[in-house]
Design an enzyme around this catalytic site. Structure first.
Site, PDB file in Angstrom:
ATOM      1  N   PRO A 149       0.292  -0.671   6.017  1.00 22.38           N
ATOM      2  CA  PRO A 149       1.215  -0.114   5.034  1.00 22.38           C
ATOM      3  C   PRO A 149       0.470   0.279   3.760  1.00 22.38           C
ATOM      4  O   PRO A 149      -0.322  -0.493   3.244  1.00 22.38           O
ATOM      5  CB  PRO A 149       2.212  -1.246   4.771  1.00 22.38           C
ATOM      6  CG  PRO A 149       1.602  -2.475   5.299  1.00 22.38           C
ATOM      7  CD  PRO A 149       0.501  -2.097   6.235  1.00 22.38           C
ATOM      8  N   GLU A 150       0.700   1.485   3.298  1.00 25.57           N
ATOM      9  CA  GLU A 150       0.075   1.928   2.068  1.00 25.57           C
ATOM     10  C   GLU A 150       1.117   1.895   0.958  1.00 25.57           C
ATOM     11  O   GLU A 150       2.263   1.527   1.186  1.00 25.57           O
ATOM     12  CB  GLU A 150      -0.494   3.338   2.270  1.00 25.57           C
ATOM     13  CG  GLU A 150      -1.523   3.337   3.405  1.00 25.57           C
ATOM     14  CD  GLU A 150      -2.276   4.638   3.524  1.00 25.57           C
ATOM     15  OE1 GLU A 150      -2.231   5.448   2.582  1.00 25.57           O
ATOM     16  OE2 GLU A 150      -2.928   4.831   4.549  1.00 25.57           O
TER      17      GLU A 150
END
Ligand SMILES: [Zn+2]
Length: 286
Positions: free
Chosen positions: A2-3
């Site tokens: 996840p960014e």
């Protein structure tokens, strides 16, 4: 992985569902998920009976402000999703996924469930008098956020000029710029017309100004689309994001550039795949 846009999407989703929800108790299935306090019992005792006031985000860390009786501070609940962590808002009767690590039971038979296949994710409870930005070491060393007023052209120039590595690697360095991961770093470099192997210190002022403008734009667009589909990312309702189909270069090796038609190429830089257009992102000779 996840960014920032995915974590921001999770934060917004959490604020919609957990606002003023009381944590009745919890169940820690993998004790090492709890980074603080060292005792799982202490963690559960401290969060039980508290209400979640709101969720904040620092880089890719999520921090909930906890209260007792609507106004008394009851500390902070920190979550770092790391590689594969997911926070899901579920009915407590929903079948337990085998990678379930922590369950926080709320009123009305709902729960916030932390599922994490790779087990690198962490949770913290911190006492009210502590400052999560100081107490969680990963937050303390974070660079400026692309959305903060401190993220100026001068700041970015200073960060880039003192780094001798390739710009692609520097964009992923969380102590240089907080929150940019592999997918969005490729997108940012394409939209800035910068070859990913360019050394950060060699970037021209115009290129840095371009990066400064493009970085928040790419992140905003990703957030508006609920994050990406690439990394098995799920928001709190278990829904994939939509950014994937819009990517300029990411995961498009061999496909025509959407601007000039040249096939997108892939390179390994710093151990990570980099996708770029060899025509739109030419190396400049100094
Ligand atoms: Zn092109």
């Amino acid at each position: 992985v996840p960014e920032l846009p995915e974590v921001e999407t999770v934060r917004r989703g959490l604020n919609q569902v957990t606002s003023a929800q009381k944590i009745k108790g919890g169940d820690v299935l993998l004790p090492r998920t709890i980074a603080h306090p060292l005792s799982v019992e202490e963690f559960l005792t401290n969060i039980s009976g508290t209400q979640i006031a709101n969720w904040q985000r620092y880089g890719k860390y999520l921090v909930a402000e906890l209260q007792r009786d609507k106004s008394t501070p009851a500390g902070w609940l920190g979550v770092h999703l790391r590689m594969t962590g997911q926070l899901l808002w579920l009915d407590t009767h929903t079948e337990l996924h085998k990678h379930t690590r922590v369950r926080l039971f709320m009123e009305g038979d709902r729960e916030l469930r932390f599922v994490d296949q790779r087990t690198f994710g962490k949770m913290w409870w911190l006492p009210p008098e502590s400052n999560p930005q100081e107490s969680i070491s990963g937050i303390k060393t974070l660079a400026k956020e692309p959305f903060s007023a401190d993220f100026t052209v001068e700041y970015l120039t200073k960060q880039l000029k003192r780094r001798h590595r390739q710009i692609k690697t520097v964009l992923l360095d969380q102590t240089a710029i907080a929150g940019l991961g592999n997918i969005y770093a490729d997108e940012v470099l394409f939209l800035s017309g910068i070859h990913p192997e360019t050394l950060a210190k060699d970037l021209e002022d115009g290129q840095i100004a371009q990066l400064h403008q493009v970085i928040p734009e790419v992140l905003e667009k990703a957030i508006a689309n609920g994050g990406t589909t690439f990394s098995n990312f799920l928001n709190v309702q278990g829904v994939n994001g939509n950014y994937g189909g819009m990517a300029w270069t990411y995961n498009r090796t061999g496909q025509p550039c959407k601007v000039c038609g040249t096939p997108i190429e892939k390179l390994k830089i710093g151990g990570r795949s980099s996708h770029f257009c060899p025509n739109c992102q030419q190396r400049r000779s100094l």
